[in-house]
Design a protein around this motif. Structure first.
Motif, short mmCIF file in Angstrom:
data_model
loop_
_atom_site.label_atom_id
_atom_site.label_comp_id
_atom_site.label_asym_id
_atom_site.label_seq_id
_atom_site.Cartn_x
_atom_site.Cartn_y
_atom_site.Cartn_z
N VAL A 138 -43.14 -9.29 23.56
CA VAL A 138 -42.99 -8.92 22.15
C VAL A 138 -44.00 -9.65 21.26
CG1 VAL A 138 -41.13 -10.60 21.92
CG2 VAL A 138 -41.30 -8.79 20.25
N HIS A 139 -44.51 -10.79 21.74
CA HIS A 139 -45.45 -11.60 20.95
C HIS A 139 -46.91 -11.41 21.39
CE1 HIS A 139 -42.26 -13.59 18.88
NE2 HIS A 139 -41.80 -14.24 19.93
N ARG A 140 -47.18 -10.40 22.25
CA ARG A 140 -48.51 -10.37 22.87
C ARG A 140 -49.66 -10.16 21.89
NH1 ARG A 140 -45.76 -6.02 24.60
NH2 ARG A 140 -46.51 -4.04 23.84
N ASN B 160 -26.25 -20.89 19.60
CA ASN B 160 -27.39 -21.49 20.29
C ASN B 160 -28.56 -21.67 19.33
OD1 ASN B 160 -28.98 -22.40 22.47
ND2 ASN B 160 -29.69 -20.33 22.92
N ARG B 161 -28.82 -20.67 18.48
CA ARG B 161 -29.92 -20.75 17.51
C ARG B 161 -29.65 -21.88 16.51
NH1 ARG B 161 -34.51 -17.56 18.42
NH2 ARG B 161 -34.91 -17.91 16.22
N GLU B 162 -28.39 -22.02 16.13
CA GLU B 162 -28.02 -23.08 15.18
C GLU B 162 -28.23 -24.47 15.82
OE1 GLU B 162 -23.93 -22.54 13.83
OE2 GLU B 162 -23.72 -24.72 13.76
N SER C 99 -32.11 -16.64 22.77
CA SER C 99 -32.17 -15.23 22.36
C SER C 99 -31.79 -15.10 20.89
CB SER C 99 -31.17 -14.40 23.17
OG SER C 99 -31.31 -14.64 24.55
N ASP C 100 -32.38 -14.08 20.22
CA ASP C 100 -32.13 -13.97 18.78
C ASP C 100 -31.17 -12.84 18.39
OD1 ASP C 100 -33.73 -11.77 19.21
OD2 ASP C 100 -35.41 -12.48 17.98
N ALA C 101 -30.72 -12.04 19.35
CA ALA C 101 -29.82 -10.91 19.03
C ALA C 101 -29.18 -10.42 20.33
CB ALA C 101 -30.61 -9.79 18.37
MG MG Z 1 -37.83 -15.58 19.33
#
Ligand code: MG
Ligand code: ADP
Length: 142
Positions: A53-55, A86-88, A119-121
């Motif tokens: 996704v970041h390529r 986890n993100r927190e 993971s973000d979602a």
């Molecule tokens: Mg990310």
């Protein structure tokens, strides 16, 4: 709140510095329990695929180099609201800006070398878990 699963990486910087256990303890203390875990040294193809996704981003090449620089711990974490939790617990992407007491503030260095991935979602959690683990590798917790 629902019991969720999320995907986590203890990144090469934290593993190399001997902080993998500290990172894991902060996650567990925050209410997340590992249901699958593996130490591995990512290949370039694995890191490129995982971060596809970041390529197009300018930092992509460096990110892949960093993520393949040494062993990581990939894991699946389970708990109430696991994805957001986890993100927190990790804190902001840039370790220099992450809140005091967060994993990235304590064990990361900067915006690239930030000790942990989460993971973000829900859709990315599902994709990322499947990228590294098969269903039969996931433990059932009582
Ligand atoms: Mg990310
Ligand atoms: P997060 O890991 O917080 O979800 P991103 O998905 O935006 O953050 O980025 C993925 C990873 O790429 C980050 O964790 C970090 O290691 C690296 N990264 C993000 N932004 C930059 C940047 N501007 N320069 C270098 N590396 C970056």
């Amino acid at each position: 709140m629902a019991i969720e699963r999320t995907f986590s990486i203890i990144k090469p910087d934290a593993v190399a510095a001997g902080n993998a256990g500290h990172v894991l303890q902060l996650l567990i203390d925050g209410g997340l329990r590992p249901v699958a875990m593996r130490m591995m040294h990512l290949t370039t193809a694995q890191a490129e695929g995982f971060y596809a996704v970041h390529r197009e981003r300018p930092f992509f090449k460096d990110l892949v180099k960093f993520m393949t620089s040494g062993p990581v711990i990939v894991q699946v974490l389970e708990g109430e609201n696991a994805i957001a939790k986890n993100r927190e617990l990790m804190g902001a992407t840039d370790s220099r800006k992450a809140a005091a007491g967060t994993i990235r503030q304590k064990y990361g260095t900067d915006i690239e070398r930030n000790a942990a991935h989460g993971s973000d979602a829900p859709d990315t959690a599902k994709y990322e878990i499947g990228f590294f683990f098969s269903g039969s590798e996931l433990a059932t917790l009582g």
